[in-house]
Design an enzyme around this catalytic site. Structure first.
Site, PDB file in Angstrom:
ATOM      1  N   GLN A 248       0.818  -1.211   0.000  1.00 29.14           N
ATOM      2  CA  GLN A 248       0.000   0.000   0.000  1.00 29.14           C
ATOM      3  C   GLN A 248       0.853   1.262   0.000  1.00 29.14           C
ATOM      4  OE1 GLN A 248      -3.532   0.063  -0.389  1.00 29.14           O
ATOM      5  NE2 GLN A 248      -2.776  -1.937  -1.053  1.00 29.14           N
ATOM      6  N   HIS A 251       1.584   2.899  -3.425  1.00 31.56           N
ATOM      7  CA  HIS A 251       0.647   3.797  -4.106  1.00 31.56           C
ATOM      8  C   HIS A 251       1.259   5.177  -4.342  1.00 31.56           C
ATOM      9  CE1 HIS A 251      -3.236   1.858  -4.682  1.00 31.56           C
ATOM     10  NE2 HIS A 251      -3.059   1.215  -3.539  1.00 31.56           N
ATOM     11  N   GLU A 318      -9.058   4.327   5.030  1.00 33.86           N
ATOM     12  CA  GLU A 318      -9.676   3.961   3.759  1.00 33.86           C
ATOM     13  C   GLU A 318      -9.758   2.433   3.645  1.00 33.86           C
ATOM     14  OE1 GLU A 318      -8.793   4.431  -1.056  1.00 33.86           O
ATOM     15  OE2 GLU A 318      -7.275   5.013   0.407  1.00 33.86           O
ATOM     16  N   HIS A 319      -8.612   1.779   3.848  1.00 33.51           N
ATOM     17  CA  HIS A 319      -8.545   0.317   3.844  1.00 33.51           C
ATOM     18  C   HIS A 319      -8.200  -0.146   5.262  1.00 33.51           C
ATOM     19  CE1 HIS A 319      -6.947   1.689  -0.150  1.00 33.51           C
ATOM     20  NE2 HIS A 319      -7.894   0.872  -0.577  1.00 33.51           N
ATOM     21  N   ASP A 352      -8.229  -3.985  -4.366  1.00 39.09           N
ATOM     22  CA  ASP A 352      -7.781  -2.987  -5.341  1.00 39.09           C
ATOM     23  C   ASP A 352      -8.012  -3.452  -6.770  1.00 39.09           C
ATOM     24  OD1 ASP A 352      -6.957  -1.109  -3.523  1.00 39.09           O
ATOM     25  OD2 ASP A 352      -4.829  -1.639  -3.599  1.00 39.09           O
ATOM     26  N   HIS A 411     -47.360  30.923   1.780  1.00 35.00           N
ATOM     27  CA  HIS A 411     -47.530  29.499   2.007  1.00 35.00           C
ATOM     28  C   HIS A 411     -48.929  29.210   2.572  1.00 35.00           C
ATOM     29  CE1 HIS A 411     -43.238  29.253   1.376  1.00 35.00           C
ATOM     30  NE2 HIS A 411     -43.237  27.937   1.569  1.00 35.00           N
TER      31      HIS A 411
END
Length: 428
Positions: A248, A251, A318-319, A352, A411
Site C-alpha cells: 500500500q 501507491h 480507507e482500507h 484494489d 404558504h
C-alpha cells in the site's frame, strides 16, 4: 488507553494546495471560455499528445485485439466479480410507497443519473482496475451514457485500459487526462454528454478540479492520498503484514500506512522486515514506498483489542485489514473504514484489483461519514406525493397555521386555496 508509538509519522510539510488551486482555477476558466481548443492545447502541453481526442470504434477494436488472451481472461474475471457485487448492491436500491395519513400517498423513486464521467488514472501506473470499478458500477446502476477518459501515453491510452473500458460499456473514450479530462466531461466536449457526476481517483490536480466543479456536477468524494491500516495480534505473520504495508505504500510517497498491534514482537519484526521488502521492489516503486514508509508510516502498540479497535476508529482508514483471532468480533466491533478485509487469506490488493467491492473509497478520515463508490452514487432517491380531498383538507388547515406562525403568508394562502376547493366541491 495505553498506546505506545513505536514509529510515528513525520510532520507533514507545508502543502502546495494554494498553488494547485490557482493552477486548476486558471485551467478550468480557460477551458470554460475556449472549450475544445483549450483542452487540446493542455493535452499537448501536459501530456505531449497531439493526436485524436476521441477514440474511434476502429481504434477501440484494434486496442482490444492487441491485448493477450491471458490478460483478457484476468480482466474478465475481475469485471465479473465487480459486476456481480454491484448487481447485489442494486437489489438494495428499492422504491417504496406509503399511505402517510388516510388519503395521502407518498413514495420514493430510484432514478439513475443521465450521464457519468469516469476518470481512469494513467500516470505512474496503468490503472486497469479503476476502469472496471467506475464504469461497471455506473452501467449496473443504469446510467444511460458513460464517458471515460485516461491520460494518453506516446501511442495513446494503454491497450489494456481501453479493453477494460470497452468491456465495461463506456459509450465514449477520450484520450485525455488531468484537469482537461475532468473539464471535458463536465462540459460535455468532444461529443460527450455533460456529466451529472464525475467519479474515479486521480492526482491532486484531478482531485482539486473535481472539488471546484462540485455543485455544477456531482462527484464521488473529495479524495486525498490513499491510506491503509492493519490490525494484527500474535497470530499474524510478520512477512504477510510487512508485505501488506509495503504494497500500500507503493501507491504514493504521501500514502500513509499504519500498523496497530497488541504484540510487541510482531511490531518489531515488521519494522525490521519492511526495509528489505521495499529494497526488493523495482524502481521507481521502491523509492515511492520507501518515502511513504519513512515519512508517513506509524506502528502502534496497544494493550487490548478494544484499545486497538478504538484507535482504528479514530484513524478512520480507507482500507482496514484485520489479521487477528476472532474475526467475527472485529466485524461486529469495527465501524469506521472505507472497506474491511478480514483474515490473512485476503488483502487490500485483492480489493484494489479483482475481488468485487469497489476500490474507490473515502480517504483522509472521510470514512467517518461516508462510504465508497457504489451503485447508490449513480442513483437519485427522489420523492413524490399525492392526496385526495379528505387528506388535502387536513393538510391545508395545519399547513396554513404553521405557515402564519412562521410569517409565511404566501404558504398559508397556497394551502388555504385547497380548503376553498374542497368547500366549493372542486376536485376529487
Amino acid at each position: 488507553m495505553t498506546v505506545t508509538y513505536l514509529k510515528r509519522a513525520a510532520p507533514r510539510p507545508a502543502t502546495e494546495n494554494n498553488d494547485i488551486r490557482d493552477i486548476v482555477r486558471i485551467m478550468l476558466t480557460n477551458i470554460e471560455r475556449d472549450g475544445e481548443e483549450a483542452v487540446r492545447r493542455y493535452c499537448e502541453e501536459l501530456d505531449g499528445w497531439s493526436g485524436e481526442i476521441v477514440l474511434s470504434e476502429g481504434e477501440r477494436k484494434a486496442a482490444c485485439d492487441r491485448v493477450s488472451d491471458e490478460l483478457k481472461a484476468d480482466i474478465n474475471f475481475a469485471y465479473t466479480n465487480i459486476r456481480r457485487f454491484a448487481e447485489a448492491q442494486m437489489k438494495t436500491v428499492q422504491e417504496c410507497e406509503v399511505e402517510v395519513i388516510p388519503g395521502l400517498i407518498a413514495g420514493q423513486r430510484q432514478i439513475p443519473v443521465s450521464s457519468a464521467g469516469c476518470y481512469v488514472p494513467g500516470g505512474r501506473y496503468s490503472h486497469i482496475a479503476s476502469a472496471l470499478m467506475t464504469i461497471t458500477t455506473a452501467r449496473v446502476a443504469g446510467v444511460p451514457h458513460i464517458t471515460a477518459v485516461s491520460p494518453p501515453r506516446a501511442d495513446g491510452i494503454p491497450d489494456a485500459i481501453v479493453y477494460a473500458m470497452d468491456l465495461c460499456g463506456a459509450d465514449l473514450i477520450l484520450n485525455l487526462g488531468g484537469v482537461q479530462g475532468i473539464a471535458a466531461m463536465a462540459q460535455g466536449l468532444f461529443g460527450a454528454r455533460p456529466a451529472d457526476i464525475l467519479v474515479g481517483p486521480g492526482n491532486s490536480y484531478v482531485a482539486e478540479a473535481k472539488r471546484m466543479l462540485f455543485g455544477q456536477v456531482g462527484i464521488d468524494m473529495f479524495a486525498g492520498p490513499t491510506d491503509s491500516l492493519v490490525i494484527a495480534d500474535h497470530t499474524a505473520s510478520v512477512e504477510t503484514v510487512a508485505w501488506d504495508l509495503v504494497s500500500q505504500a507503493e501507491h504514493g510517497a504521501d500514502s500513509p500506512v499504519w500498523l496497530i498491534t497488541t504484540d510487541r514482537d510482531l511490531a518489531q519484526g515488521v519494522m525490521n522486515r519492511v526495509p528489505a521488502l521495499i529494497d526488493s521492489l523495482p524502481q521507481p516503486n521502491a523509492s515511492v514506498a520507501r518515502t511513504a514508509w519513512e515519512d508517513r508510516a506509524e506502528v502502534i502498540l496497544c494493550d487490548t483489542r478494544e484499545e486497538a479497535a478504538c484507535l482504528s476508529d479514530r484513524y478512520a482508514p480507507e482500507h482496514l485489514q484485520v489479521q487477528a483471532e476472532d474475526l467475527d468480533w472485529w466485524l461486529r466491533r469495527l465501524t469506521v473504514y472505507g472497506s474491511l478485509f478480514l483474515g490473512e487469506e485476503t488483502t487490500v490488493s485483492f480489493g484494489d484489483k479483482t475481488s468485487g467491492p469497489n476500490h474507490v473509497l473515502p480517504t483522509s478520515g472521510a470514512a467517518r461519514y461516508t462510504g465508497g463508490l457504489s451503485v447508490h452514487k449513480f442513483t437519485k432517491t427522489v420523492t413524490w406525493q399525492r392526496c385526495n380531498a379528505e387528506a388535502s383538507h387536513e393538510l391545508a388547515q395545519r399547513t396554513a397555521r404553521i405557515s402564519r406562525m412562521e410569517g409565511m403568508e404566501g404558504h398559508a394562502n397556497a394551502a388555504e386555496i385547497r380548503l376553498r376547493r374542497v368547500r366549493d366541491g372542486v376536485g376529487s
